[in-house]
Design an enzyme around this catalytic site. Sequence first.
Site: not given
Length: 324
Positions: A21, A103, A128, A186, A248
Amino acid sequence: IKKIGVLTSGGDSPGMNAAIRSVVRTCAYHGVECVGIYRGYQGMIEGDFKEMGPRSVNNIVNKGGTILKSARSKEFMTAEGRKKAHEHLLKAGIDSLVVIGGDGTFTGAEVFNKEFGFPVMGIPGTIDNDIYGTSHTLGYDTALNTVVEVIDKIRDTASSHNRLFFVEVMGRDAGHIALNAGIGAGAEEILIPEEDLGLDRLVESLKRSKASGKSSSIVVIAEGDKIGKSVFELKDYFEENYPEYDVRVSVLGHMQRGGSPSCFDRVLASRLGVKAVESLLEGKSNYMVGLTNDKVSLTPLEQAIKGKSEIDRELVRVSDIMTT
Ligand code: F6P
């Protein structure tokens, strides 16, 4: 410069639409024509173009993904593919390019510039944040917010069940997402490729926090980390050797690439689009626009490609202190 082509290439990221845009409207502002090129370099090879005016980018500043679509073109890596692309650009009267991507996108633009002397300007777009020459790439801030939001939710269930969660986040070979989102959410431990914590220290650290009274833990793991085990293998390892942990795994995956861009990414996209077009109009070429000390900056594409975007070591220290 009379007609600028704009494309998005490589992995999409939130904020790419806001950048398109900005490029389109900056062109209109300066009375220059603008052409959207679909599916990155592949669309350039196939002549998949569409004229774009300021009204063709209405209502996209808030949209994730890219309206121009994206691709990782193998054909553009060949001289023959690039020749076809060049012919299509000439036929359409396009005399310069703004490429939005990472990249690989910049490498393509640089080669194209060398081969044909074609003016190019890069805008860093990838979640990234692994590009030299900018403190922030488009989409990184949004991805961080997405990851933190999701980990907050995982924390609720982790804590209810006294569980240990391994959460894998994207980032390719870089740990920016893991480190920053890990601190923000955290996390107990953060595993990034730039700092090899090692399995033993991870176990020690988790044992320490358990002994200090923590009943659940979240470990954020960058997909490119160097621990040598996938998150699923880590789970198996813990279940076999430390059955006291109820483990988990959550691999966040492509959800990190989607969603409405944050205000930061929208503003960044608007600023970088303006700079990219105006730099081309000033006769500059072969640069990446970026953000340095909160000012819009130019970095030669070659440096942006070759340079390494370092992680902030101070953040690693902060993270260590936070897990005390
Ligand atoms: O570069 C963005 C990124 O999402 C990386 O974090 C990840 O490694 C890769 O792209 C995934 O690529 P694909 O969408 O092709 O699977």
